[in-house]
Design a protein around this motif. Structure first.
Motif: not given
Ligand SMILES: [Zn+2]
Length: 292
Positions: A79-101
């Motif tokens: 969460t804190s990385d994404i809000s700093e603009g560091i997005t490349v290392p991660y899945m989109q948080p929403i996609s990550f959630f739906f994958l976990a779902n």
């Protein structure tokens, strides 16, 4: 096969290219004006084409595992990385959630997000209302409670997995209420809610399903007759403790509260989970009843 690893770099980053889409001149793999990707030879190789398709669904570039590792080891960091603009290392948080779902679909053992008809009619604060609705339904459809019960439970299990996203929305106002800071914007709170529910899906739900399953396999192999059930109260307390231990460092990192304030905020938030779960189960009841 080095399926999980990144392909070695053999790309010439120095030469100038003209973007096929917008005509801009740039260096590197992506156009710096419109974001179009340079078509490489290996993109046209069929094996890589298939890998790229998978990539969209995302194990190949390691983003899923990186998100998972970060989620488990560094509460709040996504969460804190994404809000700093560091997005490349991660899945989109929403996609990550739906994958976990999606993963959660295959782990029916633990009923955190589902409640059977018996509990709906007897254990919830709105049980009186629920009994009234069910009685109405029974006399209209002319079936017995036990017949209805088995149909209901089957549908409820399915619905609970489909409406899980609501849990993110229900938790959100409680995070804001218990951990309000005017320096934190709404999107960051939303990402935090996504991260918390993703954690709850993966660790206490899927993780604990695996652990209890593992323990019961071991016990069966030594002829113990433990049936794989943990007492509901102990289990809930253990779950609450686990979630508390996750929320506190996440709040400390994301909201920037002192440790004491984070412990307090975490405590309030975990306590309010009872309310969130109740609202969620009520929604589940209404949805299940009206979709029958
Ligand atoms: Zn371009």
């Amino acid at each position: 096969m080095n399926f999980w690893r990144k392909q070695p770099a053999e790309f010439d980053f120095q030469i100038s290219r003209v973007c096929k889409h917008c005509g801009n001149t740039f260096q590197g793999k992506y156009c710096n004006r419109c974001g179009e990707k340079v078509l490489e030879k290996r993109d046209q190789n069929f094996k890589n084409y298939l890998l790229n398709l998978l990539n969209a669904y995302t194990f190949v570039d390691g983003k899923f595992f990186n998100s998972l590792r970060t989620l488990l080891l560094k509460p709040g960091k996504i969460t804190s990385d994404i809000s700093e603009g560091i997005t490349v290392p991660y899945m989109q948080p929403i996609s990550f959630f739906f994958l976990a779902n999606f993963i959660y679909f295959f782990f029916p053992v633990i009923q955190t997000f589902n409640t059977n008809l018996y509990n709906q009619l007897n254990k919830m604060p709105y049980s009186g209302f629920a009994r009234g609705k069910v009685d109405e339904y029974l006399s209209k459809a002319n079936i017995s409670l036990s017949d209805f019960s088995s149909i209901y439970d089957l549908n409820s299990t399915g619905n609970s997995k489909l409406i899980l996203f609501l849990f993110v929305l229900y938790l959100l106002p409680f995070i804001i209420l218990t951990n309000y800071s005017d320096r934190i914007n709404f999107v960051k709170y939303f990402h935090l809610s996504l991260e918390f529910v993703t954690f709850i899906l993966i660790v206490p739900t899927v993780g604990m399903s695996l652990v209890t399953r593992g323990i019961s396999v071991i016990l069966e192999s030594i002829n113990s007759n433990w049936n794989g059930e943990i007492g509901d109260v102990y289990y809930s307390l253990f779950l609450a403790l686990l979630i508390f231990c996750y929320f506190v460092p996440a709040i400390h990192r994301v909201i920037g509260f002192s440790w004491w304030r984070s412990v307090f905020g975490g405590f309030l938030l975990v306590s309010s989970l009872i309310l969130v779960i109740t609202i969620y189960r009520f929604t589940l009841f209404i949805v299940t009843l009206y979709l029958l």
